[in-house]
Scaffold this motif. Sequence first.
Motif, short mmCIF file in Angstrom:
data_model
loop_
_atom_site.label_atom_id
_atom_site.label_comp_id
_atom_site.label_asym_id
_atom_site.label_seq_id
_atom_site.Cartn_x
_atom_site.Cartn_y
_atom_site.Cartn_z
N PRO A 23 0.92 -1.07 0.03
CA PRO A 23 0.06 0.00 0.27
C PRO A 23 1.03 1.38 0.04
CG PRO A 23 -0.12 -1.08 2.15
CD PRO A 23 0.70 -1.96 1.20
N ILE A 24 2.10 1.29 0.38
CA ILE A 24 3.00 2.40 0.36
C ILE A 24 4.11 1.93 -0.53
CG2 ILE A 24 4.56 3.79 1.59
CD1 ILE A 24 2.76 3.44 4.12
N ARG A 25 4.37 2.76 -1.71
CA ARG A 25 5.21 2.26 -2.65
C ARG A 25 6.22 3.55 -2.76
NH1 ARG A 25 1.86 0.82 -7.90
NH2 ARG A 25 0.29 2.16 -6.52
N ASN A 26 5.82 4.67 -2.26
CA ASN A 26 6.74 5.76 -2.37
C ASN A 26 6.61 6.77 -1.18
OD1 ASN A 26 4.56 7.65 -3.55
ND2 ASN A 26 4.67 6.05 -5.07
N ILE A 27 7.71 7.26 -0.65
CA ILE A 27 7.53 8.26 0.51
C ILE A 27 8.14 9.43 0.19
CG2 ILE A 27 7.95 8.37 2.97
CD1 ILE A 27 8.34 5.28 3.17
N SER A 28 7.55 10.55 0.51
CA SER A 28 8.06 11.73 0.21
C SER A 28 8.72 12.51 1.88
CB SER A 28 7.35 12.91 -0.34
OG SER A 28 7.38 12.76 -1.53
N PHE A 29 9.66 12.84 2.13
CA PHE A 29 10.13 13.44 3.18
C PHE A 29 10.39 15.01 2.73
CE2 PHE A 29 11.30 9.35 4.48
CZ PHE A 29 11.31 9.37 5.77
N ILE A 30 9.49 15.96 3.70
CA ILE A 30 9.60 17.32 3.35
C ILE A 30 10.17 17.70 4.83
CG2 ILE A 30 8.26 19.53 2.95
CD1 ILE A 30 6.21 17.94 1.80
N GLY A 31 11.66 18.30 4.43
CA GLY A 31 12.52 18.55 5.63
C GLY A 31 13.65 17.31 5.80
N LEU A 32 14.73 17.64 5.54
CA LEU A 32 15.76 16.31 5.55
C LEU A 32 16.90 17.00 6.70
CD1 LEU A 32 15.93 16.18 1.77
CD2 LEU A 32 14.72 14.67 3.20
N GLY A 33 16.29 16.97 8.00
CA GLY A 33 17.34 17.31 9.18
C GLY A 33 17.58 16.11 9.81
N LEU A 34 18.00 16.19 11.05
CA LEU A 34 18.45 15.03 11.67
C LEU A 34 17.41 13.85 11.94
CD1 LEU A 34 20.34 13.76 13.93
CD2 LEU A 34 19.09 14.90 15.92
N ILE A 35 16.35 14.30 12.17
CA ILE A 35 15.19 12.92 12.36
C ILE A 35 14.67 12.52 11.27
CG2 ILE A 35 13.04 12.60 13.70
CD1 ILE A 35 15.32 12.67 15.54
N GLY A 36 14.58 13.61 10.20
CA GLY A 36 14.01 13.07 8.81
C GLY A 36 14.73 12.37 8.20
N MET A 37 16.06 12.60 8.27
CA MET A 37 17.27 11.73 7.15
C MET A 37 17.41 10.32 8.12
SD MET A 37 18.01 12.51 4.36
CE MET A 37 19.33 11.32 4.48
N SER A 95 8.88 16.56 8.35
CA SER A 95 10.03 16.73 9.06
C SER A 95 10.57 18.06 9.34
CB SER A 95 10.99 15.75 8.50
OG SER A 95 10.57 14.59 8.06
N ALA A 96 9.91 19.13 8.97
CA ALA A 96 10.37 20.53 9.27
C ALA A 96 9.89 20.74 10.85
CB ALA A 96 9.59 21.49 8.35
N PRO A 97 10.29 21.99 11.25
CA PRO A 97 9.73 22.58 12.67
C PRO A 97 8.43 22.49 12.68
CG PRO A 97 11.51 23.74 12.17
CD PRO A 97 11.25 22.82 10.94
N GLY A 152 20.74 18.61 11.99
CA GLY A 152 21.52 18.57 10.61
C GLY A 152 21.35 17.14 10.23
N TYR A 153 21.23 16.94 8.75
CA TYR A 153 21.57 15.80 8.01
C TYR A 153 22.68 14.92 8.27
CZ TYR A 153 23.94 17.72 4.09
OH TYR A 153 24.81 18.21 3.43
N ARG A 154 23.89 16.01 8.66
CA ARG A 154 25.13 15.35 8.73
C ARG A 154 25.26 14.41 10.10
NH1 ARG A 154 28.49 17.44 4.54
NH2 ARG A 154 27.41 19.44 3.79
N GLU A 155 24.65 14.81 10.87
CA GLU A 155 24.52 14.13 12.28
C GLU A 155 23.47 12.83 12.06
OE1 GLU A 155 26.25 14.56 14.78
OE2 GLU A 155 27.29 16.44 13.78
N SER A 156 22.65 12.67 10.78
CA SER A 156 21.75 11.64 11.10
C SER A 156 22.33 10.25 10.89
CB SER A 156 20.80 11.88 9.85
OG SER A 156 21.43 11.47 8.45
N HIS A 157 21.78 9.13 11.33
CA HIS A 157 22.29 7.72 11.39
C HIS A 157 20.99 6.88 11.26
CE1 HIS A 157 24.70 4.35 11.83
NE2 HIS A 157 25.57 4.95 11.38
N GLU A 158 20.81 5.72 10.82
CA GLU A 158 20.03 4.99 10.95
C GLU A 158 19.87 4.18 12.00
OE1 GLU A 158 23.67 2.70 8.88
OE2 GLU A 158 22.27 4.60 8.55
#
Length: 306
Positions: A23-37, A95-97, A152-158
Amino acid sequence: MCRLMPPEAGQTSKTNGMTEQPPIRNISFIGLGLIGMSLLRAIKLSPLSRESKIFFQGFDPCFTDSDRTTVEALGLDRFTAEKSLLYSADLIILSAPVEINIALLEEIKQFAPPSTLVSDVSSTKSLIARKARELELNFIGMHPMAGKEQQGYRESHEELLHGRRVILCDDKGVLEEPKGRFLIALLESAGCTTLSMNAEEHDLVVAKTSHLPQLLSTLLMNHCGDSISKTGPGFATLARLAGSPWQIWRDIIATNSDNIAAELDRFAVELTALSEEVRSLNLEQLESRFDEANRLYQTLKEMNRS
């Protein structure tokens, strides 16, 4: 409050020799910071996402060309500012404020298909859930209980979300529909655990367990600012949250101020009582506080190990 398990109905299956589309084949993230990424990377690497071949796209208005190249290397399949693409996804994760996320709901209502599932990773839920209800959007509030003071996305990690709880707020039964069930399955496949509660309960709980600790850490650092050169690692541990940026916390406080103020008032009463116990050398009561805190701390450690 209950734990949500990933139902088998959310998985892809074969019927009459044909593979049923997820049922979900594509996902859009709006805001690509720490949590979003971090969330994107965790879901992207999950077994269910790989099996379902989910396509990930996103946008962040602050990104340079270099930023775009970097996040694509981290797992984003497509960076795009085209609303017709962003809002056509099966799932949109804001994933924005939080105040920006709330404002974006009007745009989603205008451009997204009625079947699109909308979620967010904001730290408060009541106002955004109310706006989503007014716009009659298919909405599930989502709050990954993870983070760190760096942004920030540079601090992101799975791994930032691995083993962490994700609170899901649903007032319309969307979690029981195919996309809602599949979202739970994705989060579980990414190593998260899920809890369900309504938006108002969420904001009461996080005012005590997240927003209060942040403000206490900020206050402690300001209170001890003239002595930090003489502190040890214990102080640094307790004051870690003081490194959190105001631009994130501004929206959190603005959208949960009543609950946060009430918790500060309650804590102030406890602090006054503690001061009186120390001044009067009420060692028996102080020992009782330590014993209870020790017990609860062991419980907390066990919960984080499970």
